[in-house]
Design a protein around this motif. Structure first.
Motif, PDB file in Angstrom:
ATOM      1  N   GLY A  22       0.795  -1.229   0.000  1.00 16.65           N
ATOM      2  CA  GLY A  22       0.000   0.000   0.000  1.00 16.65           C
ATOM      3  C   GLY A  22       0.823   1.272   0.000  1.00 16.65           C
ATOM      4  O   GLY A  22       0.324   2.331   0.377  1.00 16.65           O
ATOM      5  N   LYS A  23       2.078   1.205  -0.469  1.00 14.87           N
ATOM      6  CA  LYS A  23       2.923   2.407  -0.486  1.00 14.87           C
ATOM      7  C   LYS A  23       2.343   3.487  -1.402  1.00 14.87           C
ATOM      8  O   LYS A  23       2.309   4.653  -1.036  1.00 14.87           O
ATOM      9  N   SER A  24       1.929   3.074  -2.591  1.00 14.75           N
ATOM     10  CA  SER A  24       1.400   4.072  -3.541  1.00 14.75           C
ATOM     11  C   SER A  24       0.147   4.722  -2.977  1.00 14.75           C
ATOM     12  O   SER A  24      -0.043   5.939  -3.108  1.00 14.75           O
ATOM     13  N   THR A  25      -0.685   3.916  -2.334  1.00 11.01           N
ATOM     14  CA  THR A  25      -1.918   4.432  -1.731  1.00 11.01           C
ATOM     15  C   THR A  25      -1.577   5.409  -0.618  1.00 11.01           C
ATOM     16  O   THR A  25      -2.160   6.496  -0.520  1.00 11.01           O
ATOM     17  N   ARG A  57      15.172   1.938 -14.124  1.00  8.05           N
ATOM     18  CA  ARG A  57      13.963   1.266 -13.634  1.00  8.05           C
ATOM     19  C   ARG A  57      13.308   0.425 -14.742  1.00  8.05           C
ATOM     20  O   ARG A  57      12.954  -0.732 -14.534  1.00  8.05           O
ATOM     21  N   ARG A  81      20.350   4.880  -7.498  1.00  6.21           N
ATOM     22  CA  ARG A  81      20.383   5.589  -6.191  1.00  6.21           C
ATOM     23  C   ARG A  81      21.492   6.645  -6.170  1.00  6.21           C
ATOM     24  O   ARG A  81      21.277   7.750  -5.644  1.00  6.21           O
ATOM     25  N   ARG A 103      10.626   4.070  -1.471  1.00  7.60           N
ATOM     26  CA  ARG A 103      11.752   3.132  -1.382  1.00  7.60           C
ATOM     27  C   ARG A 103      13.096   3.875  -1.391  1.00  7.60           C
ATOM     28  O   ARG A 103      13.255   4.920  -2.008  1.00  7.60           O
ATOM     29  N   SER A 108      17.143  -2.387  -0.945  1.00  7.07           N
ATOM     30  CA  SER A 108      18.222  -3.235  -1.474  1.00  7.07           C
ATOM     31  C   SER A 108      18.620  -4.308  -0.461  1.00  7.07           C
ATOM     32  O   SER A 108      18.910  -5.446  -0.827  1.00  7.07           O
ATOM     33  N   TYR A 111      15.378  -6.757  -0.635  1.00 11.55           N
ATOM     34  CA  TYR A 111      15.156  -7.541  -1.865  1.00 11.55           C
ATOM     35  C   TYR A 111      16.426  -8.254  -2.335  1.00 11.55           C
ATOM     36  O   TYR A 111      16.419  -9.456  -2.586  1.00 11.55           O
ATOM     37  N   GLN A 112      17.526  -7.490  -2.477  1.00  8.41           N
ATOM     38  CA  GLN A 112      18.745  -8.141  -2.985  1.00  8.41           C
ATOM     39  C   GLN A 112      19.471  -8.891  -1.866  1.00  8.41           C
ATOM     40  O   GLN A 112      20.106  -9.906  -2.120  1.00  8.41           O
ATOM     41  N   ARG A 156      -4.018  -5.768  -9.902  1.00 11.42           N
ATOM     42  CA  ARG A 156      -3.486  -4.777 -10.837  1.00 11.42           C
ATOM     43  C   ARG A 156      -3.044  -5.431 -12.136  1.00 11.42           C
ATOM     44  O   ARG A 156      -3.233  -6.607 -12.367  1.00 11.42           O
ATOM     45  N   GLU A 163       8.183  -8.774  -9.266  1.00 10.76           N
ATOM     46  CA  GLU A 163       6.891  -9.232  -8.726  1.00 10.76           C
ATOM     47  C   GLU A 163       6.574 -10.664  -9.146  1.00 10.76           C
ATOM     48  O   GLU A 163       5.724 -11.318  -8.533  1.00 10.76           O
ATOM     49  N   ARG A 195      -4.510  -2.861   8.085  1.00 13.42           N
ATOM     50  CA  ARG A 195      -5.615  -1.996   8.490  1.00 13.42           C
ATOM     51  C   ARG A 195      -6.116  -1.178   7.291  1.00 13.42           C
ATOM     52  O   ARG A 195      -5.419  -1.063   6.278  1.00 13.42           O
TER      53      ARG A 195
HETATM   54  N1  Z5A Z   1      13.442  -2.825  -5.658  1.00 14.32           N
HETATM   55  C1  Z5A Z   1      14.496  -3.645  -5.333  1.00 14.32           C
HETATM   56  O1  Z5A Z   1      14.462  -4.844  -5.562  1.00 14.32           O
HETATM   57  N2  Z5A Z   1      15.610  -3.087  -4.751  1.00 14.32           N
HETATM   58  C2  Z5A Z   1      15.714  -1.769  -4.499  1.00 14.32           C
HETATM   59  O2  Z5A Z   1      16.754  -1.316  -3.992  1.00 14.32           O
HETATM   60  C3  Z5A Z   1      14.596  -0.938  -4.842  1.00 14.32           C
HETATM   61  C4  Z5A Z   1      13.486  -1.502  -5.422  1.00 14.32           C
HETATM   62  C5  Z5A Z   1      14.660   0.531  -4.578  1.00 14.32           C
HETATM   63  C6  Z5A Z   1       9.587  -1.621  -7.793  1.00 14.32           C
HETATM   64  O3  Z5A Z   1       9.182  -1.022  -6.619  1.00 14.32           O
HETATM   65  C7  Z5A Z   1      10.368  -2.877  -7.516  1.00 14.32           C
HETATM   66  O4  Z5A Z   1      11.725  -2.548  -7.257  1.00 14.32           O
HETATM   67  C8  Z5A Z   1       9.881  -3.625  -6.309  1.00 14.32           C
HETATM   68  C9  Z5A Z   1      11.086  -3.713  -5.391  1.00 14.32           C
HETATM   69  C10 Z5A Z   1      12.244  -3.435  -6.295  1.00 14.32           C
HETATM   70  N3  Z5A Z   1       9.510  -4.931  -6.758  1.00 14.32           N
HETATM   71  N4  Z5A Z   1       8.686  -5.651  -6.219  1.00 14.32           N
HETATM   72  N5  Z5A Z   1       7.961  -6.373  -5.824  1.00 14.32           N
HETATM   73  P1  Z5A Z   1       7.793  -0.278  -6.525  1.00 14.32           P
HETATM   74  O5  Z5A Z   1       7.776   0.301  -5.158  1.00 14.32           O
HETATM   75  O6  Z5A Z   1       7.623   0.643  -7.651  1.00 14.32           O
HETATM   76  O7  Z5A Z   1       6.702  -1.425  -6.768  1.00 14.32           O
HETATM   77  P2  Z5A Z   1       5.966  -2.337  -5.739  1.00 14.32           P
HETATM   78  O8  Z5A Z   1       6.709  -2.762  -4.583  1.00 14.32           O
HETATM   79  O9  Z5A Z   1       5.489  -3.465  -6.556  1.00 14.32           O
HETATM   80  O10 Z5A Z   1       4.888  -1.404  -5.133  1.00 14.32           O
HETATM   81  P3  Z5A Z   1       3.540  -1.116  -5.755  1.00 14.32           P
HETATM   82  O11 Z5A Z   1       3.309  -1.984  -6.926  1.00 14.32           O
HETATM   83  O12 Z5A Z   1       3.495   0.340  -6.058  1.00 14.32           O
HETATM   84  O13 Z5A Z   1       2.562  -1.556  -4.583  1.00 14.32           O
HETATM   85  P4  Z5A Z   1       2.162  -0.716  -3.313  1.00 14.32           P
HETATM   86  O14 Z5A Z   1       2.435   0.711  -3.605  1.00 14.32           O
HETATM   87  O15 Z5A Z   1       2.772  -1.233  -2.092  1.00 14.32           O
HETATM   88  O16 Z5A Z   1       0.613  -0.970  -3.207  1.00 14.32           O
HETATM   89  P5  Z5A Z   1      -0.636  -0.051  -3.756  1.00 14.32           P
HETATM   90  O17 Z5A Z   1      -0.517   0.093  -5.254  1.00 14.32           O
HETATM   91  O18 Z5A Z   1      -0.788   1.162  -2.924  1.00 14.32           O
HETATM   92  O19 Z5A Z   1      -1.819  -1.021  -3.355  1.00 14.32           O
HETATM   93  C11 Z5A Z   1      -2.014  -2.268  -3.995  1.00 14.32           C
HETATM   94  C12 Z5A Z   1      -3.554  -2.570  -4.000  1.00 14.32           C
HETATM   95  O20 Z5A Z   1      -3.994  -2.677  -2.651  1.00 14.32           O
HETATM   96  C13 Z5A Z   1      -4.385  -1.472  -4.639  1.00 14.32           C
HETATM   97  O21 Z5A Z   1      -5.469  -2.067  -5.276  1.00 14.32           O
HETATM   98  C14 Z5A Z   1      -4.859  -0.640  -3.440  1.00 14.32           C
HETATM   99  O22 Z5A Z   1      -6.079   0.003  -3.691  1.00 14.32           O
HETATM  100  C15 Z5A Z   1      -4.991  -1.700  -2.385  1.00 14.32           C
HETATM  101  N6  Z5A Z   1      -4.727  -1.191  -1.014  1.00 14.32           N
HETATM  102  C16 Z5A Z   1      -3.745  -0.328  -0.646  1.00 14.32           C
HETATM  103  N7  Z5A Z   1      -3.781  -0.090   0.682  1.00 14.32           N
HETATM  104  C17 Z5A Z   1      -4.815  -0.825   1.163  1.00 14.32           C
HETATM  105  C18 Z5A Z   1      -5.356  -1.019   2.473  1.00 14.32           C
HETATM  106  N8  Z5A Z   1      -4.835  -0.407   3.546  1.00 14.32           N
HETATM  107  N9  Z5A Z   1      -6.393  -1.858   2.605  1.00 14.32           N
HETATM  108  C19 Z5A Z   1      -6.902  -2.503   1.532  1.00 14.32           C
HETATM  109  N10 Z5A Z   1      -6.444  -2.369   0.265  1.00 14.32           N
HETATM  110  C20 Z5A Z   1      -5.413  -1.535   0.088  1.00 14.32           C
END
Ligand code: Z5A
Length: 213
Positions: A22-25, A57, A81, A103, A108, A111-112, A156, A163, A195
């Motif tokens: 939920g980081k983006s949210t 990226r 970075r 992030r 790093s 994940y790494q 998504r 991923e 939550r």
């Molecule tokens: N990476 C790495 O390996 N090493 C590094 O050093 C760095 C990064 C810096 C890209 O990161 C990739 O890079 C990541 C780690 C790697 N790979 N993976 N896995 P990213 O941050 O751009 O991508 P991500 O980790 O996949 O984050 P994301 O896709 O943006 O997901 P998110 O931001 O955590 O989630 P979201 O989009 O906010 O929410 C997902 C869904 O859940 C969405 O439908 C929301 O509406 C829902 N949601 C969100 N919050 C809630 C709550 N509280 N309740 C219910 N539903 C929710």
């Protein structure tokens, strides 16, 4: 948070968590909150945040590159970075701005290091080169069981290259994040991301408020 006076030191706040945590949210919620208050905050992300970083990226997350070695992946993350630190973070912080970064170096190690099994000491060597000691003032770690995060993320579009990893990889990522938070409790705020989004936002704002004291 009137960070336009250059005499004031800026603050670096980072968001971390596993897939779908939920980081983006949260970032969108924080942004709406700060913009509503007229606060000047810089928003950026990793890998990315600069033209060079965004190109890295696209390369490192492209599912077409199935056979990127773990060390190559690590170096690419740190290359992005190094650029972000010099082009964006250092100048902004020196100007007294607050920065919210999706992030940073902890990713790093998680994940790494945790996920791919690269030794933390090797990662620390790269950290010294890339960040020259720049550490977040606050790291918000969104902690969520892997299955719950994957279920959210599955709603998504197509998975990127990282991923597409298996559950055990993400279990190791989560464990590494939690271990880092336990080792540096003064820097980390661990938020129960299971939550509702509003509760997660409130917890994040409370932690950020603590930084201003
Ligand atoms: N990476 C790495 O390996 N090493 C590094 O050093 C760095 C990064 C810096 C890209 O990161 C990739 O890079 C990541 C780690 C790697 N790979 N993976 N896995 P990213 O941050 O751009 O991508 P991500 O980790 O996949 O984050 P994301 O896709 O943006 O997901 P998110 O931001 O955590 O989630 P979201 O989009 O906010 O929410 C997902 C869904 O859940 C969405 O439908 C929301 O509406 C829902 N949601 C969100 N919050 C809630 C709550 N509280 N309740 C219910 N539903 C929710």
């Amino acid at each position: 948070m009137t960070h336009t006076e250059p005499s004031q030191r800026g603050r670096l706040i980072t968001l971390e968590g596993g897939e779908g945590a939920g980081k983006s949210t949260l970032l969108a919620g924080l942004r709406a909150h700060f913009e509503g208050k007229g606060l000047d905050v810089l928003y950026t992300r990793e890998p990315g945040g600069t033209p060079v970083g965004e190109a890295i990226r696209a390369l490192v997350l492209d599912p077409a590159h199935r056979h990127i070695a773990a060390e190559t992946e690590l170096l690419l993350m740190f290359a992005a970075r190094a650029q972000l630190v010099r082009e964006v973070l250092r100048p902004a912080l020196a100007a007294g701005r607050w920065v919210l970064c999706d992030r940073f170096t902890d990713a790093s190690y998680a994940y790494q290091g945790g996920g791919r099994g690269i030794d933390a000491a090797r990662i620390a060597e790269l950290e010294r080169i890339a960040t020259e000691g720049l550490k977040p003032d606050l790291t918000l770690l969104l902690d969520l069981p892997v299955a719950a995060g994957r279920a959210r993320a599955s709603q998504r579009s197509d998975a990127d290259r990282i991923e597409a990893e298996r559950d055990d990889f993400f279990e190791r990522v989560r464990a590494a994040y939690r271990a880092r938070a336990a080792a540096e409790p003064q820097r980390f705020c661990v938020i129960d991301a299971s939550r509702p989004a509003e509760a997660v936002l409130r917890a994040a704002l409370a932690a950020i408020e603590g930084l201003r004291a």
